[in-house]
Write a protein that holds these residues in place. Structure first.
Motif, PDB file in Angstrom:
ATOM      1  N   MET A   1       1.987 -43.230 -23.737  1.00  0.00           N
ATOM      2  CA  MET A   1       2.573 -44.544 -23.958  1.00  0.00           C
ATOM      3  C   MET A   1       2.731 -45.275 -22.626  1.00  0.00           C
ATOM      4  N   GLU A   2       2.251 -46.498 -22.567  1.00  0.00           N
ATOM      5  CA  GLU A   2       2.406 -47.291 -21.350  1.00  0.00           C
ATOM      6  C   GLU A   2       3.746 -48.012 -21.391  1.00  0.00           C
ATOM      7  N   ILE A   3       4.547 -47.794 -20.347  1.00  0.00           N
ATOM      8  CA  ILE A   3       5.848 -48.445 -20.258  1.00  0.00           C
ATOM      9  C   ILE A   3       5.699 -49.750 -19.486  1.00  0.00           C
ATOM     10  N   THR A   4       6.066 -50.835 -20.100  1.00  0.00           N
ATOM     11  CA  THR A   4       5.964 -52.147 -19.450  1.00  0.00           C
ATOM     12  C   THR A   4       7.321 -52.812 -19.254  1.00  0.00           C
ATOM     13  N   LYS A   5       8.369 -52.249 -19.894  1.00  0.00           N
ATOM     14  CA  LYS A   5       9.704 -52.832 -19.789  1.00  0.00           C
ATOM     15  C   LYS A   5      10.752 -51.719 -19.639  1.00  0.00           C
ATOM     16  N   THR A   6      11.885 -52.073 -19.072  1.00  0.00           N
ATOM     17  CA  THR A   6      13.006 -51.134 -18.986  1.00  0.00           C
ATOM     18  C   THR A   6      14.290 -51.856 -19.377  1.00  0.00           C
ATOM     19  N   ALA A   7      15.225 -51.105 -19.925  1.00  0.00           N
ATOM     20  CA  ALA A   7      16.545 -51.643 -20.263  1.00  0.00           C
ATOM     21  C   ALA A   7      17.594 -50.626 -19.849  1.00  0.00           C
ATOM     22  N   ILE A   8      18.424 -50.993 -18.886  1.00  0.00           N
ATOM     23  CA  ILE A   8      19.489 -50.113 -18.412  1.00  0.00           C
ATOM     24  C   ILE A   8      20.791 -50.558 -19.077  1.00  0.00           C
TER      25      ILE A   8
END
Length: 297
Positions: free
Chosen positions: A1-8
């Motif tokens: 899976m390609e990760i393009t966003k993050t949410a902390i």
């Protein structure tokens, strides 16, 4: 899976509102110990979930409370340092139409930092739906949350809606942690926490709050068995006797329950060796606290 966003996401609230249970449910695995006793979580624990191209980083924190020891001071500082260094803060509350001092303090911090916030009303399975209206009204009058989500961490109700709301605050960027990680806890810390969890489950009153666990050695034998040598530290000789129990029965029970969870998490047979030592008033000793991993980063 390609990760393009993050949410902390910071998971904050008073003790016993279900922050760790909710974190575990969202991650899909147990990364934080849980019990029905307040102040179970003592430090910040990171839970990780990769889903639909986004890496979610959940920061589970101790319950915000009035500290009565240096350990308590440390726990409060962990919360204060974590609540605002995120993309969105999740304030987790019980379904009570009253804003207490811990919630007031956390809302003030959120306002001062100017960060997005979600009000998460947990334990909704314990009240009637119409009772939630007063809770929502009380908090809406105090702060304009970006979203309000009533959930039940125990049953999983509305957790999909909570994830949708959190996703709105995800930012474009690369993943922060390796794809196969579910927590940033080293294995030794995880093992110590599991042992402590079983003491919280089995022991009453002040005893479990006055214990710490140190992993002296952890090694994998040629047979594949993981050997763990741990020391339980308590504050009083009387507490030591309670932890050992009559004929060693309580210590044996703690070891049995901990070993079962450790074998599940490590995927291997576990040999667990437990010893008990007395460290009087260690919760007010900065040196001892650091030895047990409770120290500022």
């Amino acid at each position: 899976m390609e990760i393009t966003k993050t949410a902390i996401v910071s998971m904050v609230g008073r003790p016993n509102v279900g922050k760790s249970t909710l974190t575990n449910k969202l991650v899909g695995r147990k990364v934080a110990i849980v019990s029905n006793k307040p102040q179970t979580t003592r430090t910040r624990i990171t839970g990780l979930l990769n889903k639909d191209g986004c890496q979610y980083v959940f920061l589970d924190t101790p319950g915000l409370h009035k500290p009565r020891s240096r350990l308590g001071d440390y726990m409060v500082k962990v919360v204060e340092d974590t609540v605002t260094e995120v993309d969105v803060a999740a304030l987790i509350v019980e379904p009570i139409p009253n804003i207490g001092a811990p919630e007031e303090k956390l809302i003030s911090q959120i306002e001062e930092a100017g960060i997005p916030s979600i009000l998460v009303i947990n334990k909704t399975d314990t009240v009637k739906h119409e009772d939630l209206l007063a809770v929502i009204a009380a908090y809406a009058a105090r702060h304009e949350f970006d979203a309000v989500v009533p959930v039940s961490a125990r049953t999983g109700k509305n957790l999909d809606i909570l994830m949708e709301e959190i996703n709105k605050f995800a930012l474009e960027g690369p993943q922060l942690f390796p794809e196969d990680m579910v927590s940033d806890q080293p294995e030794r810390q995880m093992a110590a926490e599991i042992i402590r969890e079983k003491m919280l489950l089995l022991l009453d009153r002040e005893v479990p709050h006055g214990v710490a666990v140190g992993i002296e050695k952890m090694e994998t034998r040629e047979s594949g068995t993981v050997s763990i040598y741990a020391t339980i530290y308590c504050e009083k000789a009387s507490h030591k006797g309670i932890i050992i129990g009559k004929g060693g029965a309580m210590l044996k029970k703690i070891g049995e329950l901990a070993r079962r969870d450790l074998e599940r998490d490590l995927g291997a047979k576990v040999y667990l060796d437990l010893w008990i030592k007395i460290k009087e008033d260690w919760r007010n000793n900065q040196y001892q606290m650091r030895n047990f991993g409770y120290q500022d980063e």
